[in-house]
Design an enzyme around this catalytic site. Structure first.
Site, PDB file in Angstrom:
ATOM      1  NE  ARG A   1      15.949 -12.579  31.395  1.00 10.83           N
ATOM      2  CZ  ARG A   1      15.215 -13.255  32.282  1.00 10.83           C
ATOM      3  NH1 ARG A   1      15.721 -14.328  32.885  1.00 10.83           N
ATOM      4  NH2 ARG A   1      13.982 -12.854  32.551  1.00 10.83           N
TER       5      ARG A   1
ATOM      6  CG  ASP B   1      11.209 -12.285  34.916  1.00 10.07           C
ATOM      7  OD1 ASP B   1      12.256 -11.915  34.355  1.00 10.07           O
ATOM      8  OD2 ASP B   1      10.069 -12.115  34.436  1.00 10.07           O
TER       9      ASP B   1
ATOM     10  CD  GLU C   1      12.983  -6.063  35.015  1.00 10.78           C
ATOM     11  OE1 GLU C   1      13.657  -5.216  34.398  1.00 10.78           O
ATOM     12  OE2 GLU C   1      13.037  -7.281  34.777  1.00 10.78           O
TER      13      GLU C   1
ATOM     14  NE  ARG D   1      18.369 -10.547  27.262  1.00 13.24           N
ATOM     15  CZ  ARG D   1      17.511 -10.212  28.218  1.00 13.24           C
ATOM     16  NH1 ARG D   1      17.932  -9.559  29.289  1.00 13.24           N
ATOM     17  NH2 ARG D   1      16.236 -10.530  28.117  1.00 13.24           N
TER      18      ARG D   1
END
Length: 257
Positions: free
Chosen positions: A134, A139, A142, A182
């Protein structure tokens, strides 16, 4: 047999015993040294749970990206020692299938928001002994999952990341393991201008925002730099910042959780 002959025979046997002991000690010592060297420098890590505590925040791991799941995570095939560690001539390196399909993605060559036909060079290869990684400090929008709709620019971020790192070799610095197992990591890839920070590149292109979580965020000491370049990308309306009604990935997760 005379006493002198007996003494000589005893000395010969003693010397042979000493020589044998020395050889045994040397062989054992060499084996232990080789084993420690292998476990410290050449042993492949096949998932995040195998990463030693001493590696986190201190060491970089070298390997190949074998699949990219969405805009901020991928699978990493660890190749300790690189070529010197036998990879490519003694130890097998996974070969990815060439991708002939053209897909539209955000142009990053000229720093515009225009869509262009761009090829993700390789196809994902799964079912390999890899570390799930990750990207730290960011971010990405999505993708659609669990019946939830995809965010705008999620496909662009995914294709951009595939084009940038899939099938390529890079370095990761493990920072921690998250709740999904992760490895949260800082990521570097070699370019003609030196090592480039993949997380920073995505922020600059407007394909990711600085991580919004209040706790557990990892930046590897680069939070200030990430926020400066996010501000610049936002001012230039790059990528996701060009939207009139922006919903950040963090806001999206709160809405659909």
């Amino acid at each position: 047999m005379t006493n002198r002959s007996q003494d000589k025979h005893i000395l010969v046997n003693r010397d042979a015993l000493i020589d044998g002991t020395i050889v045994s000690v040397l062989v054992t010592g060499s084996a232990i040294t080789l084993y420690k060297g292998y476990t410290c420098y050449l042993k492949q890590l096949t998932n995040a749970s195998q990463i030693p505590t001493k590696v986190f925040r201190r060491k970089w791991l070298y390997g190949k990206v074998t699949s990219v799941g969405d805009g901020d995570n991928f699978h990493f095939f660890h190749m300790p020692g690189g070529v010197l560690g036998g990879w490519g001539w003694i130890r097998a390196v996974p070969k990815l299938t060439k991708n002939e399909k053209k897909t539209a993605s955000l142009s990053f060559h000229w720093g515009t928001n225009k869509l262009k036909q761009q090829n993700a060079t390789y196809k994902n290869k799964r079912n390999l002994p890899t570390i799930s990684v990750r990207a730290c400090g960011i971010d990405a929008p999505e993708c659609a999952h669990f019946g939830n709709p995809a965010q705008p620019y999620s496909e662009d971020a995914l294709i951009w990341l595939r084009h940038r790192i899939l099938g390529k070799k890079l370095w990761i610095k493990p920072l921690k393991t998250d709740q999904y197992g992760r490895c949260v990591a800082s990521i570097r890839i070699w370019t003609w201008l030196g090592y480039s920070d993949i997380c920073l590149e995505m922020i600059k292109e407007g394909l990711a925002v600085v991580y919004e979580g209040k706790t557990g965020a990892e930046f590897d000491g680069r939070e200030g730099k990430y926020r400066r370049h996010e501000f610049i990308a936002r001012a230039k309306k790059k990528g996701l910042w060009s939207q009139k009604r922006l919903q950040t990935p963090g806001e999206y997760k709160k809405r659909y959780q």
